[in-house]
Design an enzyme around this catalytic site. Structure first.
Site, PDB file in Angstrom:
ATOM      1  N   LYS A  82     -53.541 -44.817 -19.272  1.00 54.10           N
ATOM      2  CA  LYS A  82     -54.079 -44.898 -20.616  1.00 54.10           C
ATOM      3  C   LYS A  82     -53.700 -46.200 -21.324  1.00 54.10           C
ATOM      4  O   LYS A  82     -54.542 -46.881 -21.915  1.00 54.10           O
ATOM      5  CB  LYS A  82     -53.540 -43.684 -21.386  1.00 54.10           C
ATOM      6  CG  LYS A  82     -53.818 -43.667 -22.824  1.00 54.10           C
ATOM      7  CD  LYS A  82     -52.990 -42.589 -23.472  1.00 54.10           C
ATOM      8  CE  LYS A  82     -51.559 -43.058 -23.599  1.00 54.10           C
ATOM      9  NZ  LYS A  82     -50.775 -42.272 -24.565  1.00 54.10           N
ATOM     10  N   THR A  83     -52.430 -46.553 -21.240  1.00 51.05           N
ATOM     11  CA  THR A  83     -51.976 -47.772 -21.913  1.00 51.05           C
ATOM     12  C   THR A  83     -52.649 -48.993 -21.306  1.00 51.05           C
ATOM     13  O   THR A  83     -53.001 -49.945 -22.007  1.00 51.05           O
ATOM     14  CB  THR A  83     -50.451 -47.899 -21.792  1.00 51.05           C
ATOM     15  OG1 THR A  83     -49.863 -46.659 -22.178  1.00 51.05           O
ATOM     16  CG2 THR A  83     -49.935 -48.993 -22.706  1.00 51.05           C
ATOM     17  N   ASP A 116     -54.490 -44.677 -30.543  1.00 49.99           N
ATOM     18  CA  ASP A 116     -53.817 -44.042 -29.412  1.00 49.99           C
ATOM     19  C   ASP A 116     -53.295 -42.667 -29.844  1.00 49.99           C
ATOM     20  O   ASP A 116     -53.110 -42.422 -31.034  1.00 49.99           O
ATOM     21  CB  ASP A 116     -52.658 -44.943 -28.971  1.00 49.99           C
ATOM     22  CG  ASP A 116     -52.093 -44.510 -27.632  1.00 49.99           C
ATOM     23  OD1 ASP A 116     -52.731 -43.693 -26.955  1.00 49.99           O
ATOM     24  OD2 ASP A 116     -51.012 -45.012 -27.268  1.00 49.99           O
ATOM     25  N   GLU A 117     -53.030 -41.798 -28.899  1.00 51.07           N
ATOM     26  CA  GLU A 117     -52.491 -40.455 -29.170  1.00 51.07           C
ATOM     27  C   GLU A 117     -53.298 -39.757 -30.265  1.00 51.07           C
ATOM     28  O   GLU A 117     -52.744 -39.198 -31.212  1.00 51.07           O
ATOM     29  CB  GLU A 117     -51.013 -40.541 -29.610  1.00 51.07           C
ATOM     30  CG  GLU A 117     -50.102 -41.274 -28.654  1.00 51.07           C
ATOM     31  CD  GLU A 117     -49.668 -40.444 -27.458  1.00 51.07           C
ATOM     32  OE1 GLU A 117     -50.273 -39.368 -27.231  1.00 51.07           O
ATOM     33  OE2 GLU A 117     -48.750 -40.868 -26.746  1.00 51.07           O
ATOM     34  N   GLN A 160     -51.754 -32.492 -24.246  1.00 50.05           N
ATOM     35  CA  GLN A 160     -50.439 -33.039 -24.577  1.00 50.05           C
ATOM     36  C   GLN A 160     -50.183 -33.037 -26.081  1.00 50.05           C
ATOM     37  O   GLN A 160     -49.346 -33.778 -26.581  1.00 50.05           O
ATOM     38  CB  GLN A 160     -50.310 -34.460 -24.030  1.00 50.05           C
ATOM     39  CG  GLN A 160     -50.294 -34.519 -22.520  1.00 50.05           C
ATOM     40  CD  GLN A 160     -50.068 -35.923 -22.003  1.00 50.05           C
ATOM     41  OE1 GLN A 160     -48.999 -36.489 -22.147  1.00 50.05           O
ATOM     42  NE2 GLN A 160     -51.108 -36.495 -21.406  1.00 50.05           N
ATOM     43  N   ARG A 212     -43.989 -35.595 -16.436  1.00 50.79           N
ATOM     44  CA  ARG A 212     -43.186 -36.823 -16.493  1.00 50.79           C
ATOM     45  C   ARG A 212     -42.690 -37.218 -15.113  1.00 50.79           C
ATOM     46  O   ARG A 212     -42.256 -38.334 -14.886  1.00 50.79           O
ATOM     47  CB  ARG A 212     -41.943 -36.657 -17.403  1.00 50.79           C
ATOM     48  CG  ARG A 212     -42.198 -36.299 -18.857  1.00 50.79           C
ATOM     49  CD  ARG A 212     -43.151 -37.216 -19.517  1.00 50.79           C
ATOM     50  NE  ARG A 212     -44.510 -36.671 -19.471  1.00 50.79           N
ATOM     51  CZ  ARG A 212     -45.592 -37.382 -19.694  1.00 50.79           C
ATOM     52  NH1 ARG A 212     -45.500 -38.661 -19.972  1.00 50.79           N
ATOM     53  NH2 ARG A 212     -46.792 -36.828 -19.639  1.00 50.79           N
TER      54      ARG A 212
END
Length: 746
Positions: free
Chosen positions: A34-35, A221-222, A252, A609
């Site tokens: 994503k980043t 983002d997010e 998430q 994670r």
DNA sequence: CGGGCTGACATTTTT
DNA sequence: TGTCAGCCCG
């Protein structure tokens, strides 16, 4: 260039990077790059689509994310171009805009920003002013309600009109006073930064037009963690050009309890029917074994709109380990033993391992075990640097130098270091200032004048005047002294070091003084600014972009971290602790379907994670608040097929059966209040009663709760708070609001 | 006014 | 088990 930017991107990622115009929704599973997509898209906009970097606005959720994004962009685009980009959190960006334009709302641009500690102090003052007890009216609950109202853009007046309960009524009063004190203090809280910006845009279309013109390409983002105000903000900015690119993952979303509104992401397509929707499903982080378990967990959730099917080319990998511990100590021992073994085998270094848990309190046993094993570790979280008492005390002086009307800071240091101004005197000052209708600082100034009309005895008065002179002096010096010199001067002038040595034992005093020195050192980086701007710039950074204590991934040490904080991170070996009923899901979340599902997502975040191997642990017994209690394994584990686990348990383990009555049931939170029972016809509701209309022993009737007996009554703020014993329990009611009727004759 | 003691009380956290 | 607020006494 284009080939460079798009190389090593999969087709979906490429599409996300190259869809320049119009609304785009990217649903990015964990570990899906994503980043990378965000940074490469920005680079693409500039170098391929020819967009001016000044027209790009990228919003992140944390400062850390903003910093990382900027670092990556510097690598992609070079320092010069990266500087022209606007990258930051909602709060930092709004603060910057308000510094420029808040004047349109009739407020000053040199406002201070109150953090949650400041908010709590201010609210406690409000409670005291309104004669409300902190025990019965928990400040944090009230602040939570105020924050929620602000997130919905509901002001104090509107809130007061919509009250539906005793608690609301209390909140309404606190909210009104809280807000006027904020204003009097020339302060904005975190929610105001967002809310006032939206208000600015609504009430001043020309201002909005300016920012729409300036920022024509927006990236958020997010997005699943945005709240309603942030949604409105984004919508307003994107309205003109509609070049809105948002990235998120409903699976998430773990911050609903803080006001995040998952609907923002779910309704994106409704808001922007022409949106390009892209799913990133290829996972580059974990093994298939880890993904399978995580998928099973999240697929069992009833609340899914964009169900993703994560896959990876990383291979199957090791099975997920499920460890059933005898108790919490055994759990910690197992984890540490396993880490030691991995290190001994050469499979891992300490820095490859992370231990994650639901509550901070769980870290203690783990730390003890790590210490015993001589394993280096770091605990993420705890008290952050700028929130330490001694640091905030010194900061309070600096904030007063910048803005003496800041009443929270004033109250904070009015008697630190001790100068003989006790609670009594402070309260008198507060009451007197309120009578005068002026901020505390101005009241002090009045006191310094010739007024004989004040409530202070000679000794407290002179102590107050001395303090006033001190703040006035700092205020004068602010504009002419370099920041570092100003701090040194203040520390010397108030004899801060001596005060710390007086208040703490030698070791702790040293510690705290070192923190103060560290604050002093932080001021050095502002030395190149013009003297008159140094203080303001410093305070802004401290309030919004302070991040000194952030996680250091360069240390080769084991990381202990809460599940919430772990979002966005990855580790080769992840240990999730306490996967038990009461802990995950947390007992506070078991009564509410949405909260329960959020707990599931929290576990999902934790599991995803892990890169190489994942360990899930739960213990049959656990010390809770110093008491040993048995705990059943989490219901979430039942959603993962047992075949996906490699079960490990200590000899002597005995499963704790799940609680007989499920702690969660659909009925539990859907109770209707008892129907009113009346035995005789009732008269019209009484109007708001005059003073003390109720007395202990009196029989009363309430429309919802039915008949009751008055236990006690007291006057607060021109109203009467009546405690009434109803059939189910005692309730506190406000006479003016509750419309209690007296059933006792006479 | 300030220091020391006892009792209630317990998520998660960014800005 | 640990922290914080409120209370009591010098």
């Amino acid at each position: 260039m284009a080939t460079d930017l798009l190389a090593n991107l999969n087709p979906q990622q490429q599409r996300a990077v190259t869809t320049v115009m119009g609304p785009v929704l990217v649903l990015a599973g964990p570990g899906s790059g994503k980043t990378r997509v965000l940074t490469h898209r920005i680079a693409y906009l500039i170098s391929e689509a020819g967009i001016d970097p000044l027209q790009i606005l990228a919003v992140t959720f944390t400062n850390k994310a903003a910093r990382e994004m900027r670092e990556r962009l510097v690598l992609l685009l070079g320092e010069t171009i990266a500087t022209d980009l606007t990258v930051g959190t909602f709060h930092a960006i709004c603060a910057r805009w308000l510094r420029r334009d808040i004047i349109h709302l009739g407020r000053e641009r040199d406002f201070v920003i109150y953090d949650s500690d400041d908010q709590e102090r201010l609210l406690k003052r409000v409670l005291r002013e309104l004669n409300l007890n902190e025990k019965q009216h928990p400040p944090r609950a009230i602040l939570g309600a105020i924050s929620q109202a602000k997130n919905e853009l509901v002001g104090p007046e509107e809130f007061a009109r919509q009250t539906r309960s005793y608690f609301d009524e209390i909140v309404a009063r606190c909210y009104a006073r809280y807000q006027s004190l904020l204003r009097e203090s020339n302060a904005l809280d975190f929610d105001d930064l967002l809310g006032e910006t939206v208000r600015l845009f609504r009430e001043h279309p020309a201002v909005l037009a300016h920012y729409q013109q300036r920022y024509r390409f927006l990236l958020v983002d997010e997005y699943q963690d945005t709240n309603h105000v942030q949604y409105l903000l984004v919508r307003a900015l994107a309205e003109r050009d509609r070049n809105l690119f948002v990235v998120g993952d409903e699976a998430q979303s773990i911050y609903a309890w803080r006001g995040a509104d998952i609907r923002n992401i779910l309704q994106f397509e409704r808001d922007y029917p022409d949106a390009t929707v892209i799913m990133l499903e290829q996972n580059y982080r974990s093994t298939q074994a880890i993904l399978d378990a995580a998928q099973a967990l999240i697929n069992a959730s009833p609340q899914r709109k964009y169900a993703k099917r994560l896959w990876t080319t990383n291979g199957k990998g090791d099975q997920v380990v499920l460890y059933e511990a005898l108790n919490d100590e055994d759990e910690a021992q197992f984890v540490v033993g396993e880490i030691l073994r991995l290190i001994a085998e050469g499979a891992a270094r300490p820095g490859d391992c992370a231990i994650m848990y639901r509550t901070n309190a769980q870290s203690r046993l783990v730390e003890e075990a790590l210490v015993q094993a001589h394993l280096p570790y770091q605990v993420v979280g705890g008290v952050r640097f700028y929130e330490r008492k001694e640091v905030k005390d010194v900061l309070a002086y600096l904030r007063l130098a910048a803005n003496p009307y800041d009443s929270v800071s004033l109250q904070r240091v009015i008697n630190w270091p001790g100068r003989g101004i006790g609670d009594r005197t402070v309260n008198e000052l507060i009451v007197w200032a309120r009578q005068l209708g002026v901020p505390l600082y101005q009241a002090l100034s009045e006191l310094a004048g010739e007024t004989a009309d004040h409530p202070f005895a000679a000794r407290p008065r002179s102590a107050l005047l001395e303090f006033y002179a001190l703040i006035a002096e700092f205020n004068r010096l602010r504009a002419v002294m370099a920041l570092g010199d100003l701090i040194d001067y203040i520390l010397a002038r108030v004899e801060a070091h001596a005060a710390l040595k007086r208040e703490y034992d030698a070791e702790e005093a040293d510690d705290r003084w070192r923190n103060v020195q560290e604050l002093r050192n932080a001021a050095l980086s502002y030395a190149n600014l013009p003297v008159e701007h140094q203080l303001a710039a410093f305070l802004e950074d401290v309030a919004l972009v302070a991040d000194v204590d952030s996680l250091d991934r360069n240390n080769d040490v084991v990381t202990c971290i809460t599940l919430h904080q772990a979002k966005g991170l990855e580790f080769p070996y992840v240990f999730l602790l306490g996967i038990e009923e009461g802990l995950l899901p947390h007992s506070r979340s078991q009564t509410d379907r949405d909260a329960l599902e959020e707990e599931r997502r929290l576990l999902y975040v934790g599991m995803t994670r892990a890169q190489r191997r994942l360990y899930l642990c739960h213990a049959a017994q656990r010390a809770l608040f110093g008491r040993v209690t048995s705990s059943a394994r989490s219901r979430f584990l039942a959603d993962i097929p047992p075949t996906l686990f490699k079960l490990v348990r200590r000899r002597g383990y005995r499963a704790v059966p799940a609680p007989q009555t499920p702690m969660f049931s659909n009925r539990a939170f859907n109770q209707t209040p008892p129907a009113p029972r009346r035995d005789s016809g009732r008269s019209a509701p009484l109007p708001a009663p005059p003073k003390a209309a109720f007395f202990p022993g009196q029989r009363v009737y309430h429309a919802t709760f039915g008949e009751g007996i008055v236990v006690s009554s007291r006057l607060i703020e021109g109203d009467e708070e009546v405690t009434v014993r109803f059939s189910d329990r005692e309730r506190r009611l406000l006479a003016s609001f509750a419309r209690l009727e007296s059933l006792t004759d006479g």
